[in-house]
Scaffold this active site. Structure first.
Site, mmCIF file in Angstrom:
data_model
loop_
_atom_site.group_PDB
_atom_site.id
_atom_site.type_symbol
_atom_site.label_atom_id
_atom_site.label_comp_id
_atom_site.label_asym_id
_atom_site.label_seq_id
_atom_site.Cartn_x
_atom_site.Cartn_y
_atom_site.Cartn_z
ATOM 1 N N GLY A 46 22.694 -7.804 -24.528
ATOM 2 C CA GLY A 46 22.661 -9.024 -24.551
ATOM 3 C C GLY A 46 22.506 -9.446 -22.925
ATOM 4 O O GLY A 46 23.359 -8.960 -22.134
ATOM 5 N N ALA A 47 21.366 -10.244 -22.488
ATOM 6 C CA ALA A 47 21.265 -10.607 -21.231
ATOM 7 C C ALA A 47 22.433 -10.917 -20.311
ATOM 8 O O ALA A 47 22.596 -10.234 -19.254
ATOM 9 C CB ALA A 47 20.076 -11.465 -20.973
ATOM 10 N N ARG A 85 18.024 -1.256 -17.803
ATOM 11 C CA ARG A 85 17.370 -1.864 -18.892
ATOM 12 C C ARG A 85 16.482 -2.671 -18.070
ATOM 13 O O ARG A 85 16.941 -3.605 -17.449
ATOM 14 C CB ARG A 85 18.107 -2.549 -19.785
ATOM 15 C CG ARG A 85 18.745 -1.482 -20.703
ATOM 16 C CD ARG A 85 19.533 -2.422 -21.911
ATOM 17 N NE ARG A 85 18.474 -2.714 -23.024
ATOM 18 C CZ ARG A 85 18.633 -3.319 -24.044
ATOM 19 N NH1 ARG A 85 19.751 -4.077 -24.242
ATOM 20 N NH2 ARG A 85 17.886 -3.974 -24.898
ATOM 21 N N ASP A 234 15.921 -13.329 -22.813
ATOM 22 C CA ASP A 234 16.118 -12.045 -21.734
ATOM 23 C C ASP A 234 15.488 -12.294 -20.400
ATOM 24 O O ASP A 234 15.928 -12.177 -19.107
ATOM 25 C CB ASP A 234 15.718 -10.717 -21.968
ATOM 26 C CG ASP A 234 16.242 -10.320 -23.148
ATOM 27 O OD1 ASP A 234 16.517 -10.800 -24.352
ATOM 28 O OD2 ASP A 234 17.481 -9.392 -22.690
#
Ligand code: MRU
Length: 353
Positions: A46-47, A85, A234
């Protein structure tokens, strides 16, 4: 709610999101490399939560800084965390924030001072995130139609943040304001953040939640039952294009087709106004086994070719509003996003103009 992430004397403790909901277990990261691995393997995800983890990872790394070559070591810590990521811009936002502090405020000061300053900053990022999510919830609650169902995709909840959540924060705030709503959660193939995490998280709060498979979204959006869609993000480009969990785009198109408003809830730190459009947002490709296997059981024939983009881009024209901690941005986003994200002038600055 259990803490998603916590700074402790013995390291950064994370609720292991790969094990939920079967098992509630915690992982302690004692080094920055372990924090980077936890981000990569989605123990934390989760961002905004990735941003908090990165800030804590930098601080944790510097607790073990060598006596010589501190700058080179600091850069290695930052580079390692940045290589985890690629899509969630909060990762890079948090690392840049720590870098700015290091180079502009404590560069060449005693290592003790560097460490204390970076640890305090990481804790500040954590605390701010919770406050920001509550503000997002306050701004978004009035958009949620009373007496209807909210559809959400993936998990943009407390688990995806330091606490409270963005999309699920809006839902929590709507419930707290007295609205009689329930939630439909897309299961969110292939990692099943909806089935495993969103349903579990909302159950903890006693918010009525129904699990549907991703391919049922169109059916229910057409049924008249869904009052609005709220998802997280995101990365959001300057024109309002939104990168979010793969499958979000399909939901947004189906929502528009059925005249259901589609909202994105995200902190200002998820905006990337350096990118003109979503075409420039890097999309993470994840391992093929996430698609060919379900919990380690192979469901596709050997030799299957696989694509596994973890995110897709929802063009801005499908987005009815972007709910941030500073208010709700509406189209045209080229104008509303910079206006919301620029610091408000202080009274003394604006006086006399
Ligand atoms: O791959 P994930 O689980 O990290 O993807 C998460 C999402 O797409 C969320 O919707 C987004 O990060 C917002 S979280 C508040």
């Amino acid at each position: 709610m259990l803490d998603t992430i916590r700074w402790t004397e013995s390291g950064v403790i994370m609720l292991d999101q790969t094990a939920l909901p079967r098992e509630v277990r915690f992982v302690t990261c004692a080094t920055y490399v372990e924090v980077a691995d936890a981000i990569k393997t989605m123990i934390i995800r989760g961002a905004p939560a990735i941003g908090v983890a990165a800030a804590m990872g930098v601080a944790l790394g510097m607790l073990k800084a060598p006596a010589d070559g501190v700058d080179a070591y600091f850069d290695t810590v930052c580079r390692t965390l940045a290589a985890t990521r690629p899509t969630a811009v909060n990762l890079f936002w948090a690392i840049d924030r720590m870098k700015r502090l290091y180079y502009e405020k404590v560069h060449r000061r005693s290592i003790k001072e560097v460490q204390t300053t970076l640890v305090n900053e990481a804790l500040q990022v954590y605390l701010e995130d919770i406050a920001i999510n509550k503000a997002i919830g306050r701004h978004g609650a009035s958009l949620v139609p009373d007496g209807k169902t909210v559809l959400t995709h993936c998990n943009a909840g407390a688990l995806a943040t330091a606490g409270y959540g963005t999309a699920l924060g809006v839902i929590r705030a709507a419930v707290a304001s007295g609205k009689k709503i329930d939630v439909f959660a897309d299961e969110t193939r292939p990692f099943l953040q909806g089935a495993r995490l969103t349903v579990w998280e909302l159950q903890q709060d006693g918010i009525r939640t129904t699990l549907i498979t991703d391919n049922m979204a169109g059916h229910f959006l057409h049924s008249g039952r869904i009052g609005c869609v709220v998802v997280g993000a995101d990365r959001i480009a300057a024109n309002g294009d939104v990168a979010n969990k793969v499958g979000t785009y399909s939901v947004a198109v189906l929502a528009k087709e059925n005249n259901v408003p589609f909202y994105v809830a995200a902190p200002i730190s998820t905006l990337d106004l350096t990118l003109a459009s979503g075409d420039q947002i890097p999309i993470e490709q994840r391992p093929a086994t996430e698609v060919t296997e379900v919990f380690g059981v192979r469901v596709a024939p050997d030799g299957t070719d696989v694509q596994n983009p973890a995110f897709d881009i929802t063009p801005a024209r499908y987005v009815a509003g972007i709910i941030t901690e500073k208010g709700v941005a509406r189209p045209p986003y080229e104008e509303s996003l910079p206006a919301l994200s620029s610091p408000r002038p202080q009274p003394s600055e604006s006086a006399g103009r």
